[in-house]
Design an enzyme around this catalytic site. Sequence first.
Site, PDB file in Angstrom:
ATOM      1  N   HIS A  29       1.018  -1.273  -0.066  1.00 37.34           N
ATOM      2  CA  HIS A  29      -0.233  -0.008   0.063  1.00 37.34           C
ATOM      3  C   HIS A  29       0.889   1.198   0.011  1.00 37.34           C
ATOM      4  O   HIS A  29       1.304   1.914   1.004  1.00 37.34           O
ATOM      5  CB  HIS A  29      -1.175  -0.048   1.224  1.00 37.34           C
ATOM      6  CG  HIS A  29      -1.670  -1.118   1.292  1.00 37.34           C
ATOM      7  ND1 HIS A  29      -1.418  -2.477   1.653  1.00 37.34           N
ATOM      8  CD2 HIS A  29      -3.156  -1.157   1.059  1.00 37.34           C
ATOM      9  CE1 HIS A  29      -2.442  -3.145   1.583  1.00 37.34           C
ATOM     10  NE2 HIS A  29      -3.726  -2.289   1.357  1.00 37.34           N
ATOM     11  N   HIS A  69      -1.634  -0.840   7.141  1.00 37.02           N
ATOM     12  CA  HIS A  69      -1.445  -1.280   5.953  1.00 37.02           C
ATOM     13  C   HIS A  69      -0.316  -0.720   5.151  1.00 37.02           C
ATOM     14  O   HIS A  69       0.288  -0.910   4.430  1.00 37.02           O
ATOM     15  CB  HIS A  69      -2.658  -1.262   5.221  1.00 37.02           C
ATOM     16  CG  HIS A  69      -3.448   0.065   4.997  1.00 37.02           C
ATOM     17  ND1 HIS A  69      -4.235   0.555   5.947  1.00 37.02           N
ATOM     18  CD2 HIS A  69      -3.314   1.263   4.201  1.00 37.02           C
ATOM     19  CE1 HIS A  69      -4.531   1.994   5.625  1.00 37.02           C
ATOM     20  NE2 HIS A  69      -3.922   2.066   4.672  1.00 37.02           N
ATOM     21  N   GLY A 117      -2.967  -3.659  12.036  1.00 36.89           N
ATOM     22  CA  GLY A 117      -3.492  -4.277  10.336  1.00 36.89           C
ATOM     23  C   GLY A 117      -4.873  -3.995  10.484  1.00 36.89           C
ATOM     24  O   GLY A 117      -5.443  -3.228   9.634  1.00 36.89           O
ATOM     25  N   PRO A 118      -5.625  -4.736  11.527  1.00 35.12           N
ATOM     26  CA  PRO A 118      -7.202  -4.524  11.609  1.00 35.12           C
ATOM     27  C   PRO A 118      -7.213  -3.262  11.833  1.00 35.12           C
ATOM     28  O   PRO A 118      -6.817  -2.815  12.840  1.00 35.12           O
ATOM     29  CB  PRO A 118      -7.663  -5.594  12.626  1.00 35.12           C
ATOM     30  CG  PRO A 118      -6.469  -6.672  12.594  1.00 35.12           C
ATOM     31  CD  PRO A 118      -5.316  -6.049  12.335  1.00 35.12           C
ATOM     32  N   LEU A 119      -8.190  -2.373  11.005  1.00 36.17           N
ATOM     33  CA  LEU A 119      -8.192  -1.026  11.252  1.00 36.17           C
ATOM     34  C   LEU A 119      -8.857  -0.692  12.629  1.00 36.17           C
ATOM     35  O   LEU A 119      -9.699  -1.057  13.090  1.00 36.17           O
ATOM     36  CB  LEU A 119      -8.861  -0.363   9.857  1.00 36.17           C
ATOM     37  CG  LEU A 119      -7.942  -0.388   8.596  1.00 36.17           C
ATOM     38  CD1 LEU A 119      -8.842   0.177   7.517  1.00 36.17           C
ATOM     39  CD2 LEU A 119      -6.683   0.392   8.918  1.00 36.17           C
ATOM     40  N   GLY A 159     -10.017   4.761   7.267  1.00 34.38           N
ATOM     41  CA  GLY A 159     -10.437   3.469   7.705  1.00 34.38           C
ATOM     42  C   GLY A 159     -10.664   3.359   9.367  1.00 34.38           C
ATOM     43  O   GLY A 159     -11.705   2.704   9.722  1.00 34.38           O
ATOM     44  N   HIS A 264      -3.941   3.570  -3.544  1.00 38.86           N
ATOM     45  CA  HIS A 264      -4.158   2.918  -2.268  1.00 38.86           C
ATOM     46  C   HIS A 264      -3.279   1.765  -1.814  1.00 38.86           C
ATOM     47  O   HIS A 264      -2.580   1.587  -0.857  1.00 38.86           O
ATOM     48  CB  HIS A 264      -5.487   2.990  -1.619  1.00 38.86           C
ATOM     49  CG  HIS A 264      -5.733   2.397  -0.359  1.00 38.86           C
ATOM     50  ND1 HIS A 264      -5.727   2.856   0.644  1.00 38.86           N
ATOM     51  CD2 HIS A 264      -6.015   0.970  -0.008  1.00 38.86           C
ATOM     52  CE1 HIS A 264      -6.104   2.072   1.849  1.00 38.86           C
ATOM     53  NE2 HIS A 264      -6.447   0.924   1.078  1.00 38.86           N
ATOM     54  N   ARG A 358     -17.871 -17.517  39.630  1.00 34.72           N
ATOM     55  CA  ARG A 358     -17.586 -15.840  39.615  1.00 34.72           C
ATOM     56  C   ARG A 358     -17.214 -15.513  40.988  1.00 34.72           C
ATOM     57  O   ARG A 358     -16.458 -14.534  40.978  1.00 34.72           O
ATOM     58  CB  ARG A 358     -18.715 -15.464  39.023  1.00 34.72           C
ATOM     59  CG  ARG A 358     -20.174 -15.630  39.740  1.00 34.72           C
ATOM     60  CD  ARG A 358     -21.333 -14.474  39.046  1.00 34.72           C
ATOM     61  NE  ARG A 358     -22.368 -14.571  39.813  1.00 34.72           N
ATOM     62  CZ  ARG A 358     -23.527 -13.919  39.633  1.00 34.72           C
ATOM     63  NH1 ARG A 358     -23.169 -12.588  38.898  1.00 34.72           N
ATOM     64  NH2 ARG A 358     -24.767 -14.093  40.332  1.00 34.72           N
ATOM     65  N   GLU A 412     -17.188  -3.557  24.791  1.00 38.01           N
ATOM     66  CA  GLU A 412     -16.477  -4.894  24.745  1.00 38.01           C
ATOM     67  C   GLU A 412     -15.079  -4.680  23.809  1.00 38.01           C
ATOM     68  O   GLU A 412     -14.077  -5.165  24.284  1.00 38.01           O
ATOM     69  CB  GLU A 412     -17.219  -6.079  24.519  1.00 38.01           C
ATOM     70  CG  GLU A 412     -17.808  -6.632  25.922  1.00 38.01           C
ATOM     71  CD  GLU A 412     -19.295  -5.972  25.888  1.00 38.01           C
ATOM     72  OE1 GLU A 412     -20.093  -6.177  26.959  1.00 38.01           O
ATOM     73  OE2 GLU A 412     -19.800  -5.125  25.320  1.00 38.01           O
ATOM     74  N   PHE A 438     -20.534 -12.302  25.297  1.00 34.96           N
ATOM     75  CA  PHE A 438     -20.103 -11.342  24.692  1.00 34.96           C
ATOM     76  C   PHE A 438     -18.679 -11.027  24.464  1.00 34.96           C
ATOM     77  O   PHE A 438     -18.131 -10.364  23.817  1.00 34.96           O
ATOM     78  CB  PHE A 438     -20.541 -10.021  25.453  1.00 34.96           C
ATOM     79  CG  PHE A 438     -21.948  -9.976  25.842  1.00 34.96           C
ATOM     80  CD1 PHE A 438     -22.898  -9.861  24.886  1.00 34.96           C
ATOM     81  CD2 PHE A 438     -22.399  -9.512  27.222  1.00 34.96           C
ATOM     82  CE1 PHE A 438     -24.284  -9.935  25.223  1.00 34.96           C
ATOM     83  CE2 PHE A 438     -23.745  -9.352  27.571  1.00 34.96           C
ATOM     84  CZ  PHE A 438     -24.599  -9.474  26.313  1.00 34.96           C
ATOM     85  N   ASP A 470     -32.567 -15.467  31.225  1.00 33.61           N
ATOM     86  CA  ASP A 470     -31.907 -14.430  30.073  1.00 33.61           C
ATOM     87  C   ASP A 470     -32.140 -14.990  28.581  1.00 33.61           C
ATOM     88  O   ASP A 470     -32.213 -14.387  27.778  1.00 33.61           O
ATOM     89  CB  ASP A 470     -30.698 -14.002  30.374  1.00 33.61           C
ATOM     90  CG  ASP A 470     -30.617 -13.111  31.457  1.00 33.61           C
ATOM     91  OD1 ASP A 470     -31.546 -12.331  31.830  1.00 33.61           O
ATOM     92  OD2 ASP A 470     -29.445 -12.946  32.141  1.00 33.61           O
ATOM     93  N   HIS A 474     -28.120 -14.644  25.758  1.00 35.16           N
ATOM     94  CA  HIS A 474     -27.153 -14.599  26.700  1.00 35.16           C
ATOM     95  C   HIS A 474     -26.674 -15.823  27.273  1.00 35.16           C
ATOM     96  O   HIS A 474     -25.774 -15.966  28.038  1.00 35.16           O
ATOM     97  CB  HIS A 474     -27.893 -13.677  27.701  1.00 35.16           C
ATOM     98  CG  HIS A 474     -28.000 -12.477  27.679  1.00 35.16           C
ATOM     99  ND1 HIS A 474     -28.604 -11.833  26.581  1.00 35.16           N
ATOM    100  CD2 HIS A 474     -27.530 -11.333  28.431  1.00 35.16           C
ATOM    101  CE1 HIS A 474     -28.540 -10.616  26.724  1.00 35.16           C
ATOM    102  NE2 HIS A 474     -27.963 -10.177  27.761  1.00 35.16           N
TER     103      HIS A 474
END
Length: 686
Positions: A29, A69, A117-119, A159, A264, A358, A412, A438, A470, A474
Amino acid sequence: MFDCKMAKKTADTIRVLSAEAIQKAKSGHPGMPLGCADYAAVLWSKYLRHDPSTPGWIGRDRFILSAGHGSMLIYSLLHLFEYGLDMEELKNFRQWGSLTPGHPELGHTEGVDITTGPLGSGFASAVGMSIANRYFAARTGLDKTDFYSNKIFIISGDGCMMEGATSEAASLAGHLKLDDLIVFYDDNTISIEGSTGIAFTEDVAARFAAYNWRVIRCDNANDIAQCDAALAEAVKSDGRPTIIVGKTQIGFGAPNKQGKASAHGEPLGDEELAALRANLGYTEPAFTVAGDVKAYCSSCVAASKAQAAEWNAKFQAFRDADPAKAALIDQYLNQSVPENILEELLKVAPVDKPTASRASSGAILQKAAELVPALFGGAADLAPSTKSNIKNETDFAPGNYAGRNIHFGVRELAMGLAANGMAANGTAIPYSSTFFVFSDYMKPAIRLAAIQKLHQIYIFTHDSFYVGEDGPTHEPIEQIAMLRSIPGVTVIRPAEAHEVAGAWAAALQADGPVALLLTRQDLRPYDAETAKNVNVARGAFVVSDDEDFDLVLLATGSEVNLALDAAELLRQEDVKVRVVSMPSQELFLQQDFEYQEEVLPSYSTVVSIEAASTFGWERFTGLEGLNIGLNHFGASAPYKVLAEKFGFTAQGIVDQIKDYFSCDDDDCDCTCGDDDCSCSCDCHKE
């Protein structure tokens, strides 16, 4: 020291080197490195505090290329500013075994502070770095000195600004007033499909102002003087994080592709590369740097090293003046965990009555926090449910960065990515927490944590259909298979309080990400004799055994008690049973063959029991074993009703075993499943 003319020549050198490497690789790029070269040259030659001879220097500023990139930008910088990335590595861009992979990777290339890398991931991780940095400084008193004021510089593109991770993280950073964050937004209005106007027309500056960020505008970020002016203002904090909205032209300098989407994500081509070199007046041979540019960058490096040496002297004086504080600093820098951590955690495990795991985790966390100063974190607005607050500690907040409990809000994805930055900062063992279902929102962050081998802990509660009323939205069913499928993630699902203590000890001593899966419902603790068998560090162990057993019941978490109860019913029918708890498949598979064979003999008939998808259990039960689980989504009802309906009662487990291993002959009552069975029928499952 800063020379505007030489900074411009350095920027043009970055452009040519980047374009040449991408052209040679026939992949990459070029647009972003060409467009952002002026800003980067000013930043690295004048404002960035760093020491190439000690890339991990704790007093350094961080440089995060969130628009990963455009990796040839950072590789060119690392080459020019003497990080040991030689020209051969630039020539081998994106090739097997090179130090110049397609996107920057932490731990692979010296000078890279986070894998991007992952924007948006780099942006959000930088927010976590700031959190960890502020916490470390506040807890050690370094924030009261005049030499701990490092910055985190980020380059993001359109991005990144479109990705939700950035929005979540920017909102959190603005709330927390993390004024060490300085983001350069490469506002070139081009994405892969063309003009950003086809999908992205919001006012980014107004959005960030609403997030409580300071906005600085740079109308022409392809001008060295304007970049210098913007950075000079940005490094003077006004108490808020800062975003520089820099107008650039993608592919700047390439006369026929400048400002176009074609710049690009594909090499310029030989003709356009030649045109770029001619347009910039670049007469050096390919893959060479002019002598005056080398000399200028070396002089900048020398100044940076001198600044680092001065900082180090002050830091050592600070340490020498207070040995106790120096020891505390080292605990953070080393993320120290006591060798007897398991013994200490077992002392506080609530083993006197049935307790949800928990809740056991919450009690054990208090002791862990006492023993491990580097441990801190928070939840996505769920701390009362996930039991993840550290008691008698304050909240991490503006004006109180020594607070140990972080309120990430209902964010999250940003939480997971921020935790990556916290871990990569090198001063923390972070934990983050939410309901297990989640974890889907956190999957990209968890994957990046695994790639980088970042030591952090995920506290995932409400771990099965036992969430009850729930309902299926959930009730995690397939999430555990998802986590186990990620290389490098250790998943631990403890059965009761002794195992929870072992899980926390293993998590604190790990060298990568660990997920703790914990229940909402109470779990019966082992008796003292059974507890002696617990060895979470080995992944699986026998908790109940008959000599010459016929059947192995292999369970995790809340299903271990269920397996123990089912075993008693089977024994009443003269079936000899071994019950194995396997809190962690990953840890068990790391053991030597002899131990694995000792716990799960290869000749065994094995039944796995887990309140989740059965995906993957075949590796332990074999093709002839039985996998009891939930290969459908849950339902809304009281959890005891669901247990009965789904066959997760002791009698339900026994019935499923009988149905599977018995034959269709009405006159046959064989349930042994033994290969050497002498029953008259021949249709039983072997």
